[in-house]
Scaffold this active site. Structure first.
Site, PDB file in Angstrom:
ATOM      1  N   ASN A   9     -25.847 -30.879  59.684  1.00 19.91           N
ATOM      2  CA  ASN A   9     -24.816 -31.812  60.148  1.00 19.91           C
ATOM      3  C   ASN A   9     -23.475 -31.111  59.978  1.00 19.91           C
ATOM      4  OD1 ASN A   9     -23.021 -33.892  60.547  1.00 19.91           O
ATOM      5  ND2 ASN A   9     -23.630 -35.068  58.725  1.00 19.91           N
ATOM      6  N   LYS A  11     -20.643 -32.115  60.946  1.00 18.36           N
ATOM      7  CA  LYS A  11     -19.540 -33.089  60.801  1.00 18.36           C
ATOM      8  C   LYS A  11     -18.385 -32.696  61.737  1.00 18.36           C
ATOM      9  CE  LYS A  11     -21.225 -34.068  56.213  1.00 18.36           C
ATOM     10  NZ  LYS A  11     -20.964 -34.505  54.848  1.00 18.36           N
ATOM     11  N   HIS A  96     -24.412 -42.488  59.104  1.00 23.96           N
ATOM     12  CA  HIS A  96     -24.027 -41.598  58.008  1.00 23.96           C
ATOM     13  C   HIS A  96     -23.036 -42.339  57.095  1.00 23.96           C
ATOM     14  CE1 HIS A  96     -22.235 -38.269  55.833  1.00 23.96           C
ATOM     15  NE2 HIS A  96     -23.325 -37.588  56.123  1.00 23.96           N
ATOM     16  N   GLU A  98     -20.363 -41.497  55.836  1.00 26.00           N
ATOM     17  CA  GLU A  98     -18.949 -41.363  56.229  1.00 26.00           C
ATOM     18  C   GLU A  98     -18.607 -42.345  57.343  1.00 26.00           C
ATOM     19  OE1 GLU A  98     -19.229 -37.141  56.826  1.00 26.00           O
ATOM     20  OE2 GLU A  98     -19.483 -36.921  54.656  1.00 26.00           O
ATOM     21  N   GLU A 168     -29.525 -40.087  51.505  1.00 28.66           N
ATOM     22  CA  GLU A 168     -28.369 -39.303  51.097  1.00 28.66           C
ATOM     23  C   GLU A 168     -27.577 -40.079  50.051  1.00 28.66           C
ATOM     24  OE1 GLU A 168     -27.280 -36.274  54.296  1.00 28.66           O
ATOM     25  OE2 GLU A 168     -26.232 -38.108  54.822  1.00 28.66           O
ATOM     26  N   GLY A 174     -21.371 -33.516  49.574  1.00 27.94           N
ATOM     27  CA  GLY A 174     -20.184 -32.671  49.543  1.00 27.94           C
ATOM     28  C   GLY A 174     -19.589 -32.517  48.149  1.00 27.94           C
ATOM     29  N   SER A 214     -25.683 -32.065  49.219  1.00 23.92           N
ATOM     30  CA  SER A 214     -25.546 -30.757  48.563  1.00 23.92           C
ATOM     31  C   SER A 214     -26.848 -29.972  48.492  1.00 23.92           C
ATOM     32  CB  SER A 214     -24.943 -30.914  47.153  1.00 23.92           C
ATOM     33  OG  SER A 214     -23.670 -31.509  47.235  1.00 23.92           O
TER      34      SER A 214
HETATM   35  P1  PGA Z   1     -23.568 -31.939  52.138  1.00 24.40           P
HETATM   36  O1  PGA Z   1     -23.600 -33.096  53.252  1.00 24.40           O
HETATM   37  O2  PGA Z   1     -24.802 -31.121  52.309  1.00 24.40           O
HETATM   38  O3  PGA Z   1     -22.308 -31.168  52.407  1.00 24.40           O
HETATM   39  O4  PGA Z   1     -23.550 -32.637  50.805  1.00 24.40           O
HETATM   40  C1  PGA Z   1     -24.788 -33.740  53.598  1.00 24.40           C
HETATM   41  C2  PGA Z   1     -24.503 -34.795  54.633  1.00 24.40           C
HETATM   42  O5  PGA Z   1     -23.491 -35.500  54.512  1.00 24.40           O
HETATM   43  O6  PGA Z   1     -25.288 -34.982  55.592  1.00 24.40           O
END
Ligand code: PGA
Length: 254
Positions: A9, A11, A96, A98, A168, A174, A214
């Site tokens: 992803n 983003k 997601h 976010e 997640e 992140g 992560s």
């Molecule tokens: P990340 O993001 O691997 O940077 O933690 C995962 C995601 O939000 O899909």
């Protein structure tokens, strides 16, 4: 044998020029080699054609990070499932954290998007997960159950082939923090039990449940080694050709 789905992803990173370069960098690492996992990268909408072009004939797939529920019309700024299909995508990431947090997407809206995506022949990756306070207070299963059931209630068991769930934990996205393999397995097993309640065991066993938060080369083997972890949804590490490729390689070795 399970087939993992290793999904990146990106983003809001990598415009068409950078995305095309990154996609080529990834595929060049696999030139002349084959893989049995499904390898998917989800760039920003505007970069999809550049990535699609770089992926042509390689076995890598592209996906979108979001979608709208209407087919066309006066919905400024939105993109429909038919446009995503036309661009050559196979998957759409939906709900997601976010989008839930910054764009106030509700469970109901997310359920409509998931249904629309699957009805149109695309595959949906539904994201669910608790925030830190919810985990600290021991409410993580309650939160995830509500998010999963809100969508399952809108789908029939026939949708199972086109339905992927990504667990997640928001506190791991992140942040460099990762759920321990045990925490991931426990929640994945719980999610699978929710699918089983709605659709029965055979369908539940076939639904892929990805871990996200992560994931990187250093922890991928342990996470992907869990019996109910069927792949990863990878943010930061998927923006680095080496890291993404390494995770894909790890999935091949399990
Ligand atoms: P990340 O993001 O691997 O940077 O933690 C995962 C995601 O939000 O899909």
């Amino acid at each position: 044998m399970r087939t993992f789905l290793i999904a990146g992803n990106w983003k809001m990173n990598a415009g068409p020029t950078d995305a095309g370069k990154l996609a080529k960098e990834i595929t060049s690492k696999w030139a002349g080699k084959t893989f049995s996992s499904e390898a998917l990268l989800c760039p920003p909408y505007i970069s999809i054609p550049a990535v699609q072009q770089a992926f042509d004939g390689t076995g890598f797939q592209t996906g979108a990070q979001n979608v709208y529920i209407e087919d066309d019309g006066a919905f400024t700024g939105e993109i429909s499932t038919s446009m995503i299909k036309d661009a050559g995508c196979t998957y759409v990431i939906i709900g997601h954290s976010e989008r839930r947090e910054y764009f106030s997407e509700s469970d109901e809206f997310i359920a409509s998007k998931t249904k629309k995506t699957i009805d149109s022949g695309l595959k949906a990756i539904l994201c669910v997960g608790e925030v830190l306070e919810e985990r600290k207070s021991g409410n993580q299963e309650k939160v995830v159950e509500k998010q999963v059931n809100a969508v399952l209630n809108h789908l029939s068991a026939d949708a199972s082939d086109h339905f992927v769930i990504a667990y997640e934990p928001v506190w791991a996205i992140g942040t460099g923090e990762t759920a321990s393999p045990e925490q991931a397995q426990e929640m994945h097993k719980f999610i699978r039990s929710l699918v089983e309640k709605s659709w029965g065991k055979a369908k539940a066993d076939g639904v892929r449940i990805l871990y996200g938060g992560s994931m990187k080369p250093g922890n991928a083997k342990e996470l992907l080694g869990q019996p109910d972890v069927d792949g990863g949804l990878i943010g930061g590490a998927s923006l680095d050709a080496d890291s993404y490729s390494k995770i894909l390689e790890i999935s091949e070795s399990i």
